[in-house]
Scaffold this motif. Structure first.
Motif, PDB file in Angstrom:
ATOM      1  N   ASN A  60     -55.638  -5.523  97.422  1.00 46.39           N
ATOM      2  CA  ASN A  60     -54.580  -5.722  98.415  1.00 46.39           C
ATOM      3  C   ASN A  60     -53.204  -5.857  97.760  1.00 46.39           C
ATOM      4  N   LEU A  61     -53.174  -6.375  96.534  1.00 46.89           N
ATOM      5  CA  LEU A  61     -51.902  -6.416  95.812  1.00 46.89           C
ATOM      6  C   LEU A  61     -51.440  -4.992  95.534  1.00 46.89           C
ATOM      7  N   GLY A  62     -52.394  -4.114  95.201  1.00 46.87           N
ATOM      8  CA  GLY A  62     -52.058  -2.700  95.022  1.00 46.87           C
ATOM      9  C   GLY A  62     -51.504  -2.101  96.305  1.00 46.87           C
ATOM     10  N   VAL A  63     -52.120  -2.431  97.448  1.00 45.23           N
ATOM     11  CA  VAL A  63     -51.630  -1.926  98.739  1.00 45.23           C
ATOM     12  C   VAL A  63     -50.205  -2.400  98.979  1.00 45.23           C
ATOM     13  N   LEU A  64     -49.957  -3.683  98.696  1.00 47.06           N
ATOM     14  CA  LEU A  64     -48.621  -4.251  98.918  1.00 47.06           C
ATOM     15  C   LEU A  64     -47.579  -3.550  98.048  1.00 47.06           C
ATOM     16  N   LEU A  65     -47.904  -3.372  96.784  1.00 47.97           N
ATOM     17  CA  LEU A  65     -46.966  -2.728  95.874  1.00 47.97           C
ATOM     18  C   LEU A  65     -46.742  -1.258  96.264  1.00 47.97           C
ATOM     19  N   HIS A  66     -47.795  -0.608  96.733  1.00 47.55           N
ATOM     20  CA  HIS A  66     -47.660   0.774  97.190  1.00 47.55           C
ATOM     21  C   HIS A  66     -46.694   0.845  98.374  1.00 47.55           C
ATOM     22  N   GLN A  67     -46.816  -0.113  99.275  1.00 47.90           N
ATOM     23  CA  GLN A  67     -45.916  -0.150 100.433  1.00 47.90           C
ATOM     24  C   GLN A  67     -44.475  -0.420 100.010  1.00 47.90           C
ATOM     25  N   ARG A  68     -44.324  -1.145  98.941  1.00 50.70           N
ATOM     26  CA  ARG A  68     -42.960  -1.408  98.449  1.00 50.70           C
ATOM     27  C   ARG A  68     -42.402  -0.214  97.673  1.00 50.70           C
ATOM     28  N   GLY A  69     -43.251   0.754  97.354  1.00 53.36           N
ATOM     29  CA  GLY A  69     -42.775   1.934  96.630  1.00 53.36           C
ATOM     30  C   GLY A  69     -43.079   1.911  95.154  1.00 53.36           C
ATOM     31  N   TYR A  70     -43.854   0.919  94.682  1.00 49.13           N
ATOM     32  CA  TYR A  70     -44.194   0.828  93.264  1.00 49.13           C
ATOM     33  C   TYR A  70     -45.593   1.423  93.047  1.00 49.13           C
TER      34      TYR A  70
END
Length: 591
Positions: free
Chosen positions: A74-84
């Protein structure tokens, strides 16, 4: 990408949510603050789902640091949503290595987006083989893109696990395979398995699956259920389903509701629906509205719009505009427009310009164009070329072409082929073919057998059935022949009915035979009326009969006049008798 729940899936199971989400969040927050790693992960996922990225990130990072794989995903999902994306991939890798199927799926998609298909396949396969539905679907999609035979296996796995897009795509693949195996046969049945997958996808809300299911059911004649699926798909925004529903309603006689659905589909850019609306308004005489919808169809990329505009202009006598629209549709590959353009040019005297368009339309599969080419070549006396095109059109079911082939084969003496084509044409509704088929069969008919008293025994033959079919369709020679057959079996009333019908339609033989029948029944004055009609139409024997009638009445001059007419009309045997009668009347008049 969506955050994972504790079950390690990217889309949480909504049925397991606690009714009072606020209370649950508070409970998880208290536990997280007390150092509960699982609570940190769950709280982070809850905040992530709500879109509170700033609130979710510290909880997910803390849980990830404590080794929670769902939190890492889920941290990966969050960072993906932020553009990282790259940092997200790093955390997905950690979670995937720790056994997270959702993270393996996300990592596989990340690599595919970057163009690294080997890495994508590796991680998607890891996810799929461990039972992740989205991973199975993504792997199938990747393999299908590469043309790999293993795509169907994984698409089936995803479909069996309830993935509606996988079910739809599996159905489409099975459908296409069946069509390929049928080698272009339009009548091929959709495989039962394909229909089952369409049904499963449609039941899960897949609007294109519902459209295809409706089409299958409509072809099978199950219109009520087809309508339900069309309606489901149309309500979900599928314009083609709205259009199909409109046609179903129109065929049921409900044009008002049909127009409602066509309007909805046309406004969503469906050219077929716009054409249907145009045709509806054209039938009502609302030509301006019809033209507007035909133009809308054309703007939607439907070439039928230009063709229909051509038809509309032709009906209004606007020939230059009709030619313009036909030409536009013909250049776009519309075969019937090419045929219509050729007809327009031919009527205008431009045979040279018409022929290439007839050829183009015929080569594209227009049966009418093939028949028209036959007419064109026949008009030039090019009988063999004409026959080739007639045969091509006849093979595709063109009734008049089959008649022409049958007549050509009769002229060549090939009675068997002639009969075959005449049967096709007669079966297609051609009265002329029915008559000519009857004459072929009639010529073969043996004499009627006699019973022991020596009177003929009448048995209804096939040729009589074809004569009668042609007669009922208004064929004058067939009507005369049916009358003759009725007279031969002693049915004077039936014979008179058919002779009269033929005579009133302009048959001189019908008028002559009706006169004979009336004369035999003692109605010579009425017989003379019909003989006069026949003689005026060029019937020599009728003229001779009139001459005899007037001679017996003592009206010698009138008798001589009709005898002169009979001499000029013939045939030779009639002319010879008429000449003797005329000479006798002349001598009587000069005595």
């Amino acid at each position: 990408m969506q955050p994972s729940s504790r079950e390690d899936t990217e889309t949480p199971d909504e049925t397991g949510e606690i009714a009072d989400e606020a209370a649950e969040e508070l409970r998880q927050r208290l536990a997280a603050e007390a150092g509960d790693v699982e609570a940190m992960s769950v709280l982070g996922a809850m905040l992530l789902r709500r879109g509170d990225l700033d609130g979710a990130e510290p909880h997910l990072r803390a849980a990830t640091a404590a080794g929670d794989r769902a939190a890492a995903n889920n941290l990966g999902v969050l960072l993906h949503q932020r553009g990282y994306a790259d940092e997200a991939a790093g955390w997905w890798r950690i979670a995937a290595v720790a056994g997270s199927t959702a993270a393996a799926h996300a990592l596989g998609r990340h690599h595919r987006e970057r163009g690294d298909e080997p890495a994508a396949e590796y991680w998607l396969r890891q996810s799929a083989e461990q039972g992740h539905t989205l991973g199975a679907y993504a792997l199938a999609d990747l393999l299908e893109h590469r043309g790999d035979a293993g795509a169907e296996q994984w698409m089936r796995v995803a479909a069996e696990r309830g993935h509606r897009e996988a079910a739809y795509r599996l159905a489409r693949a099975l459908d296409r395979n069946a069509a390929r195996e049928a080698d272009g046969d339009n009548g091929v049945q959709v495989p039962e398995e394909a229909e089952q997958w369409y049904r499963q996808a449609a039941a899960r809300g897949h609007r294109r699956a519902a459209l295809h299911l409706g089409t299958i059911l409509e072809r099978r004649g199950e219109l009520k259920e087809a309508g339900r699926w069309y309606l489901t798909s149309a309500k979900d925004g599928e314009a083609r389903a709205a259009c199909a529903l409109g046609f179903l309603l129109r065929d049921a006689g409900d044009t008002e509701n049909a127009a409602v659905w066509w309007l909805r589909a046309a406004q969503d850019g469906d050219g077929n629906a716009a054409n249907a609306l145009g045709a509806l308004h054209a039938e009502r005489g609302e030509t301006q509205t019809a033209e507007r919808w035909y133009r809308a169809a054309m703007d939607a990329g439907d070439v039928n719009g230009a063709y229909n505009l051509g038809l509309l202009c032709a009906e209004q006598g606007r020939t230059p505009q009709a030619e313009q629209w036909y030409r536009r549709a013909a250049y776009a590959g519309h075969r019937e427009a090419a045929n219509a353009l050729a007809i327009l040019l031919l009527r205008g005297g431009d045979e040279t310009g018409a022929e290439p368009w007839f050829s183009k339309a015929a080569e594209a599969g227009s049966v009418d164009a093939a028949f028209n080419l036959g007419i064109l070549h026949a008009g030039r006396g090019e009988e063999q070329a004409a026959l080739r095109w007639y045969e091509r059109a006849a093979a595709a079911g063109h009734t008049e072409a089959a008649l022409q082939v049958g007549m050509a084969r009769l002229r060549e003496g090939d009675e068997q082929e002639a009969e075959r084509h005449l049967r096709c044409a007669a079966g297609g509704g051609s009265a002329e073919a029915a008559y000519r088929l009857a004459t072929v069969l009639d010529a073969r008919r043996p004499p009627e057998p006699a019973h022991e008293l020596g009177e003929p025994v009448h048995r209804r033959s096939e040729c009589e059935e074809w004569y009668e079919r042609a007669a009922h369709q208004g064929h004058r020679r067939a009507q005369v022949r049916v009358g003759m057959l009725a007279a031969a079996r002693g049915d004077v009333v039936e014979a008179a009915r058919w002779y009269r019908e033929a005579a009133e339609a302009g048959s001189r033989n019908g008028a002559f035979n009706l006169g004979l029948l009336l004369a035999r029944e003692g109605s010579e004055p009425e017989a003379a009326v019909w003989w006069k009609r026949a003689a005026d139409a060029g019937h020599g024997r009728a003229a001779l009969r009139l001459a005899l009638v007037y001679a017996r009445r003592g009206e010698l001059a009138e008798g001589q006049r009709w005898a002169d007419r009979a001499v000029s009309l013939g045939p030779a045997s009639v002319a010879e008798r008429a000449e003797r009668l005329r000479d006798a009347l002349r001598q009587e008049l000069s005595a």
